[in-house]
Scaffold this motif. Structure first.
Motif, mmCIF file in Angstrom:
data_model
loop_
_atom_site.group_PDB
_atom_site.id
_atom_site.type_symbol
_atom_site.label_atom_id
_atom_site.label_comp_id
_atom_site.label_asym_id
_atom_site.label_seq_id
_atom_site.Cartn_x
_atom_site.Cartn_y
_atom_site.Cartn_z
ATOM 1 N N PHE A 116 -1.954 -17.697 4.765
ATOM 2 C CA PHE A 116 -3.083 -16.843 4.372
ATOM 3 C C PHE A 116 -2.819 -15.383 4.747
ATOM 4 O O PHE A 116 -3.048 -14.466 3.946
ATOM 5 C CB PHE A 116 -4.376 -17.322 5.029
ATOM 6 N N TYR A 117 -2.353 -15.160 5.991
ATOM 7 C CA TYR A 117 -2.051 -13.790 6.423
ATOM 8 C C TYR A 117 -0.946 -13.182 5.558
ATOM 9 O O TYR A 117 -1.007 -12.003 5.187
ATOM 10 C CB TYR A 117 -1.623 -13.771 7.894
ATOM 11 N N PHE A 118 0.058 -13.998 5.250
ATOM 12 C CA PHE A 118 1.169 -13.517 4.425
ATOM 13 C C PHE A 118 0.682 -13.095 3.043
ATOM 14 O O PHE A 118 1.077 -12.050 2.525
ATOM 15 C CB PHE A 118 2.227 -14.613 4.296
ATOM 16 N N LEU A 119 -0.198 -13.887 2.447
ATOM 17 C CA LEU A 119 -0.724 -13.560 1.121
ATOM 18 C C LEU A 119 -1.562 -12.282 1.157
ATOM 19 O O LEU A 119 -1.458 -11.429 0.266
ATOM 20 C CB LEU A 119 -1.571 -14.725 0.587
ATOM 21 N N MET A 120 -2.394 -12.150 2.191
ATOM 22 C CA MET A 120 -3.218 -10.942 2.304
ATOM 23 C C MET A 120 -2.348 -9.703 2.465
ATOM 24 O O MET A 120 -2.589 -8.670 1.818
ATOM 25 C CB MET A 120 -4.203 -11.070 3.480
ATOM 26 N N ASN A 121 -1.319 -9.811 3.292
ATOM 27 C CA ASN A 121 -0.445 -8.658 3.483
ATOM 28 C C ASN A 121 0.404 -8.387 2.245
ATOM 29 O O ASN A 121 0.757 -7.238 1.971
ATOM 30 C CB ASN A 121 0.462 -8.861 4.703
ATOM 31 N N GLY A 122 0.711 -9.441 1.501
ATOM 32 C CA GLY A 122 1.433 -9.253 0.244
ATOM 33 C C GLY A 122 0.620 -8.423 -0.735
ATOM 34 O O GLY A 122 1.145 -7.531 -1.407
ATOM 35 N N ILE A 123 -0.685 -8.697 -0.806
ATOM 36 C CA ILE A 123 -1.577 -7.940 -1.690
ATOM 37 C C ILE A 123 -1.658 -6.486 -1.241
ATOM 38 O O ILE A 123 -1.575 -5.557 -2.050
ATOM 39 C CB ILE A 123 -2.980 -8.576 -1.721
ATOM 40 N N VAL A 124 -1.820 -6.282 0.077
ATOM 41 C CA VAL A 124 -1.890 -4.915 0.618
ATOM 42 C C VAL A 124 -0.605 -4.143 0.313
ATOM 43 O O VAL A 124 -0.640 -2.982 -0.120
ATOM 44 C CB VAL A 124 -2.152 -4.949 2.135
ATOM 45 N N SER A 125 0.542 -4.793 0.497
ATOM 46 C CA SER A 125 1.833 -4.141 0.244
ATOM 47 C C SER A 125 1.969 -3.740 -1.221
ATOM 48 O O SER A 125 2.422 -2.630 -1.532
ATOM 49 C CB SER A 125 2.985 -5.076 0.628
ATOM 50 N N ARG A 126 1.560 -4.633 -2.121
ATOM 51 C CA ARG A 126 1.645 -4.317 -3.548
ATOM 52 C C ARG A 126 0.745 -3.141 -3.910
ATOM 53 O O ARG A 126 1.123 -2.277 -4.709
ATOM 54 C CB ARG A 126 1.253 -5.554 -4.372
ATOM 55 N N LEU A 127 -0.450 -3.107 -3.342
ATOM 56 C CA LEU A 127 -1.377 -2.014 -3.626
ATOM 57 C C LEU A 127 -0.802 -0.674 -3.177
ATOM 58 O O LEU A 127 -0.884 0.329 -3.906
ATOM 59 C CB LEU A 127 -2.726 -2.268 -2.944
ATOM 60 N N PHE A 128 -0.203 -0.646 -1.990
ATOM 61 C CA PHE A 128 0.373 0.607 -1.506
ATOM 62 C C PHE A 128 1.612 0.988 -2.303
ATOM 63 O O PHE A 128 1.868 2.179 -2.531
ATOM 64 C CB PHE A 128 0.692 0.506 -0.014
ATOM 65 N N ASP A 129 2.394 0.005 -2.744
ATOM 66 C CA ASP A 129 3.556 0.305 -3.584
ATOM 67 C C ASP A 129 3.123 0.939 -4.906
ATOM 68 O O ASP A 129 3.728 1.905 -5.368
ATOM 69 C CB ASP A 129 4.340 -0.985 -3.870
ATOM 70 N N ARG A 130 2.063 0.398 -5.496
ATOM 71 C CA ARG A 130 1.557 0.950 -6.757
ATOM 72 C C ARG A 130 1.026 2.366 -6.563
ATOM 73 O O ARG A 130 1.257 3.247 -7.387
ATOM 74 C CB ARG A 130 0.468 0.045 -7.324
ATOM 75 N N LEU A 131 0.322 2.577 -5.446
ATOM 76 C CA LEU A 131 -0.213 3.904 -5.162
ATOM 77 C C LEU A 131 0.913 4.910 -4.968
ATOM 78 O O LEU A 131 0.849 6.049 -5.466
ATOM 79 C CB LEU A 131 -1.092 3.849 -3.913
ATOM 80 N N GLU A 132 1.956 4.482 -4.270
ATOM 81 C CA GLU A 132 3.091 5.384 -4.032
ATOM 82 C C GLU A 132 3.782 5.739 -5.343
ATOM 83 O O GLU A 132 4.189 6.884 -5.549
ATOM 84 C CB GLU A 132 4.073 4.729 -3.068
ATOM 85 N N ARG A 133 3.931 4.777 -6.252
ATOM 86 C CA ARG A 133 4.537 5.053 -7.546
ATOM 87 C C ARG A 133 3.698 6.012 -8.376
ATOM 88 O O ARG A 133 4.226 6.877 -9.081
ATOM 89 C CB ARG A 133 4.782 3.746 -8.315
ATOM 90 N N LYS A 134 2.379 5.874 -8.293
ATOM 91 C CA LYS A 134 1.495 6.760 -9.053
ATOM 92 C C LYS A 134 1.595 8.207 -8.574
ATOM 93 O O LYS A 134 1.338 9.135 -9.333
ATOM 94 C CB LYS A 134 0.046 6.281 -8.934
ATOM 95 N N LEU A 135 1.953 8.374 -7.304
ATOM 96 C CA LEU A 135 2.039 9.727 -6.753
ATOM 97 C C LEU A 135 3.456 10.295 -6.814
ATOM 98 O O LEU A 135 3.743 11.332 -6.221
ATOM 99 C CB LEU A 135 1.553 9.712 -5.293
ATOM 100 N N ASN A 136 4.348 9.630 -7.550
ATOM 101 C CA ASN A 136 5.736 10.080 -7.632
ATOM 102 C C ASN A 136 5.883 11.423 -8.339
ATOM 103 O O ASN A 136 6.951 12.038 -8.257
ATOM 104 C CB ASN A 136 6.598 9.042 -8.346
ATOM 105 N N TYR A 137 4.844 11.856 -9.048
ATOM 106 C CA TYR A 137 4.969 13.132 -9.741
ATOM 107 C C TYR A 137 5.049 14.305 -8.771
ATOM 108 O O TYR A 137 5.262 15.447 -9.190
ATOM 109 C CB TYR A 137 3.799 13.333 -10.712
ATOM 110 N N TYR A 138 4.854 14.032 -7.462
ATOM 111 C CA TYR A 138 5.000 15.115 -6.471
ATOM 112 C C TYR A 138 6.433 15.236 -5.964
ATOM 113 O O TYR A 138 6.710 16.069 -5.137
ATOM 114 C CB TYR A 138 4.037 14.889 -5.294
ATOM 115 N N ASN A 139 7.337 14.366 -6.449
ATOM 116 C CA ASN A 139 8.717 14.446 -5.998
ATOM 117 C C ASN A 139 9.397 15.698 -6.571
ATOM 118 O O ASN A 139 9.092 16.123 -7.668
ATOM 119 C CB ASN A 139 9.502 13.202 -6.455
#
Length: 211
Positions: free
Chosen positions: A188-211
């Motif tokens: 359960f903890y692994f799945l919850m953290n998997g979701i959190v990790s994916r959300l932050f990865d998506r957010l980081e990709r969306k902000l790539n235009y600042y590179n």
């Protein structure tokens, strides 16, 4: 097994409540603490620095115990257990978030502030439209790490008797003389953290235009 899974799902909801409420209060509180830490008033900045040092220098488990029991011995009253958990988590994580915010803000070159001033932008406009987007981009990895840690730290709520996921798994494991409930909790903890990790990865990709 079906009944155990239902119990653990209910306990997972409690863990999620702790997670969501901690973020809801600690994220904005961290901004205020960061501003206090960077204040030109030495008294304010020193007091905030002491608070941050205490929060970062002592275990969260001790802070939870203190928040729950201290009001009783000082004022003769106390929070309910769940409220004490939220208060303990919020004041702890706000300190960590504050340092992440501070690092992100101070990493912005001073020249950007000066250029904005020359162009006639107000301080509020400079921060919201120029500085803040860059700060968010810079702090995403560190924030992601802290939020993932928060998911796992919800297990510490059992310290003062809150029936979150790990406590229910522990109790079930003791009753059944089996480690299976602990293993399921880990999934359960692994799945919850998997979701959190994916959300932050998506957010980081969306902000790539600042590179």
């Amino acid at each position: 097994m079906g009944q155990l899974l239902l119990q653990m799902l209910g306990a997972t909801l409690t863990s999620l409540k702790i997670f969501v409420l901690t973020l809801a209060f600690a994220l904005p509180l961290g901004i205020l603490i960061a501003k206090g830490r960077m204040s030109k008033n030495r008294l304010v900045s020193n007091l905030v620095n002491i608070y941050i040092m205490i929060m970062r220098g002592t275990p969260l488990i001790l802070q939870l115990i203190f928040v729950y029991f201290a009001p009783y011995y000082v004022f003769g009253t106390s929070y309910d257990r769940f409220t004490a958990v939220i208060v303990g988590f919020v004041i702890n994580y706000a300190a960590y978030f504050a340092e992440i915010y501070r690092g992100g803000i101070q990493a912005i070159p001073r020249g950007q502030y000066e250029a904005s001033h020359v162009l006639g932008f107000s301080k509020a406009h400079t921060f919201t439209h120029i500085v803040a987007p860059q700060v968010v981009k810079r702090i995403i990895p560190a924030m992601g790490n802290e939020v993932i840690t928060l998911v796992k730290d919800t297990a510490l709520a059992q310290t003062i008797g809150v029936a979150e996921l790990f406590r229910v798994a522990q109790n079930a494991s003791a009753r059944q003389f089996s480690t299976m409930p602990i293993f399921i909790a880990g999934v359960f903890y692994f799945l919850m953290n998997g979701i959190v990790s994916r959300l932050f990865d998506r957010l980081e990709r969306k902000l790539n235009y600042y590179n």
